[in-house]
Design a protein around this motif. Structure first.
Motif, PDB file in Angstrom:
ATOM      1  N   SER A   1       0.848  -1.192   0.000  1.00  0.00           N
ATOM      2  CA  SER A   1       0.000   0.000   0.000  1.00  0.00           C
ATOM      3  C   SER A   1       0.882   1.240   0.000  1.00  0.00           C
ATOM      4  CB  SER A   1      -0.916   0.003   1.229  1.00  0.00           C
ATOM      5  OG  SER A   1      -0.143   0.124   2.411  1.00  0.00           O
TER       6      SER A   1
ATOM      7  N   ALA B   1      -5.527   1.479  -0.417  1.00  0.00           N
ATOM      8  CA  ALA B   1      -5.457   0.066  -0.817  1.00  0.00           C
ATOM      9  C   ALA B   1      -6.818  -0.341  -1.362  1.00  0.00           C
ATOM     10  CB  ALA B   1      -5.067  -0.809   0.365  1.00  0.00           C
ATOM     11  N   PRO B   2      -6.871  -1.353  -2.212  1.00  0.00           N
ATOM     12  CA  PRO B   2      -8.146  -1.808  -2.766  1.00  0.00           C
ATOM     13  C   PRO B   2      -9.081  -2.346  -1.682  1.00  0.00           C
ATOM     14  CG  PRO B   2      -6.296  -2.700  -4.010  1.00  0.00           C
ATOM     15  CD  PRO B   2      -5.732  -2.089  -2.778  1.00  0.00           C
ATOM     16  N   VAL B   3     -10.365  -2.254  -1.934  1.00  0.00           N
ATOM     17  CA  VAL B   3     -11.359  -2.823  -1.022  1.00  0.00           C
ATOM     18  C   VAL B   3     -11.096  -4.321  -0.875  1.00  0.00           C
ATOM     19  CG1 VAL B   3     -13.811  -3.350  -0.715  1.00  0.00           C
ATOM     20  CG2 VAL B   3     -13.119  -1.095  -1.543  1.00  0.00           C
TER      21      VAL B   3
ATOM     22  N   THR C   1      -8.533  -5.569   0.985  1.00  0.00           N
ATOM     23  CA  THR C   1      -7.152  -5.835   1.401  1.00  0.00           C
ATOM     24  C   THR C   1      -7.132  -6.191   2.890  1.00  0.00           C
ATOM     25  OG1 THR C   1      -6.276  -4.274  -0.224  1.00  0.00           O
ATOM     26  CG2 THR C   1      -4.833  -4.876   1.603  1.00  0.00           C
TER      27      THR C   1
ATOM     28  N   PRO D   1     -11.480   4.166  -1.174  1.00  0.00           N
ATOM     29  CA  PRO D   1     -11.073   3.046  -0.322  1.00  0.00           C
ATOM     30  C   PRO D   1      -9.700   3.259   0.299  1.00  0.00           C
ATOM     31  CG  PRO D   1     -10.873   2.450  -2.633  1.00  0.00           C
ATOM     32  CD  PRO D   1     -11.530   3.786  -2.602  1.00  0.00           C
ATOM     33  N   HIS D   2      -9.636   3.165   1.612  1.00  0.00           N
ATOM     34  CA  HIS D   2      -8.367   3.250   2.320  1.00  0.00           C
ATOM     35  C   HIS D   2      -8.578   2.816   3.772  1.00  0.00           C
ATOM     36  CE1 HIS D   2     -10.128   7.141   3.566  1.00  0.00           C
ATOM     37  NE2 HIS D   2      -9.329   7.034   4.631  1.00  0.00           N
TER      38      HIS D   2
END
Length: 432
Positions: free
Chosen positions: A274, A302-304, A306, A375-376
């Protein structure tokens, strides 16, 4: 003209006479050797008898059939018939045994990538079949007394030490790939030093690493990547070293050459792969509210979905929904410390308030719930209730090597420190 002919004939006669006289001594020598008797030469007389001897008849035997070993890997989409064909197994009895016999069930359920070794005759008769099943046990199918028998043996692991050194030019993972390090070992390297190095910001081109790690093999086949045994990471000119030491040969920890525990009580980052999208700040323009306000944590883009790891051993004090945090997890650690994880898409299965978790356990997954523009993960770190920057605060260390094991540790440390120093000085790109 006639005079010239006479002169020419005279010359020829002279030449013939010269050649004849010259050869006489040679002929005399030959004659002397040829006429000398055995007694004159001091040799005993021998009688020579010539006799015909009949040789025994040699029976012509048929050459035995040659056996062959073949190695193949289970490929995606493989059928049993395709795999057996590549292994040159064509006899009907063996194929029927492997396809239908319960004893050979482990062969029919092998995972993609598993290696099989087969010994066959030139006519395709199966003599022996060997492979590691999905539990990494050794399976041997041998022909005994004209029929096939299956034996399952505990896998005998062989540990091999590998060394990789590299220099970072673009990113750490690009450098570990170029050095030939497996991904598992590369992940161990970042986890090992993430208490001292911020791998999101601190790693720069020119940084170097040296890693000594184990690989486990069984019957020549790679089973898994073992522990890093020793490592050095030179970050912006500063050397960080770690050596693995086990007291009981089963579990162990990483220490500096002086015996200080390398592992921190807290991880710097709760997620892998990330980037920090928003740092710790007392005045930040909020991306949703569009006004200046303090940002008392760190955002990791980061992608949903993770995975999110607990950064230290601790207790879940709250897991639920709360205001702008959306789905949030709060934890307490060692009395003075606490952490918060916000904007989660969901919690780990079975997670509940009061649950005790270990450092590195998956507790939830990245999302964009609550007050967020994308997203994070929002991560906060508190000491005595005060929010501190988790990327720069001095993290507490774990216990050092105890006095009872210092002598044993020192013997291990001296050996690995010498290896690391040698490898760094020789500036190798890759060495097995």
């Amino acid at each position: 003209m006639l005079t010239q002919n006479l002169l020419s004939q005279e010359r020829k006669l002279k030449l013939r006479l010269f050649v004849t006289l010259s050869t006489l001594p040679l002929l005399g020598v030959v004659t002397a050797f040829g006429l000398a008797s055995e007694s004159d030469l001091g040799l005993a007389k021998t009688n020579v008898t010539i006799e015909e001897i009949a040789l025994p008849e040699v029976a012509v035997t048929e050459t035995s059939a040659t056996n062959f070993w073949r190695n193949e890997h289970v490929q995606r989409g493989d059928t049993l018939s395709a795999l057996l064909s590549r292994l040159n197994v064509t006899d009907v009895a063996a194929i029927d045994y492997l396809i239908s016999t319960p004893a050979a069930a482990s062969f029919r359920t092998l995972s993609i990538g598993k290696e099989i070794q087969a010994e066959t005759s030139s006519s395709g008769e199966l003599i022996s079949l060997r492979f590691l099943n999905n539990n990494d046990e050794q399976v041997v199918i041998d022909k005994q007394g004209g029929s096939l028998q299956t034996k399952t043996l505990a896998a005998k692991l062989e540990k091999r030490l590998f060394v990789r050194t590299g220099e970072i030019k673009t990113s750490l993972y690009a450098a570990t790939d170029a050095a030939g390090m497996p991904e598992t070992a590369a992940n161990q390297l970042t986890e090992l030093f993430n208490g001292d190095i911020d791998f999101h910001h601190d790693v720069k081109p020119g940084d170097k690493f040296t890693v000594v790690y184990e690989m486990d093999y069984s019957n020549g086949a790679l089973v898994n990547t073992g522990h890093i045994q020793a490592a050095e990471f030179i970050n912006q000119g500063q050397s960080h070293r770690a050596i693995y030491f086990s007291k009981d040969g089963k579990t162990g920890s990483y220490y500096t050459p002086e015996g200080k525990n390398v592992e921190k009580a807290f991880l710097r980052s709760p997620i892998e792969y990330s980037r920090v999208s928003s740092g710790f700040s007392s005045s930040r323009m909020h991306p949703v509210l569009n006004r200046i306000r303090a940002h008392k944590g760190v955002d990791f883009a980061a992608p949903v979905g993770t995975p999110i790891k607990a950064t230290a051993d601790g207790v879940i004090t709250f897991a639920g929904r709360e205001n702008g945090y959306g789905n949030v997890i709060k934890m307490e650690h060692q009395g003075r410390y606490s952490t918060l994880f916000g904007h989660l898409s969901r919690f780990a299965s079975g997670l509940r308030n009061g649950q005790r978790v270990k450092q590195g356990d998956i507790i939830g997954y990245v999302g964009m719930t609550g007050l967020t523009s994308g997203p994070h993960l929002h991560y906060e770190f508190k000491i005595d209730g005060e929010q501190r920057n988790p990327m720069s605060v001095a993290l507490p260390s774990a216990q050092p090597v105890s006095a009872a094991y210092k002598t044993a540790f020192k013997a291990v440390a001296v050996d690995f420190v010498a290896r690391l120093s040698l490898l760094r000085n020789t500036n190798l790109a890759k060495l097995d």
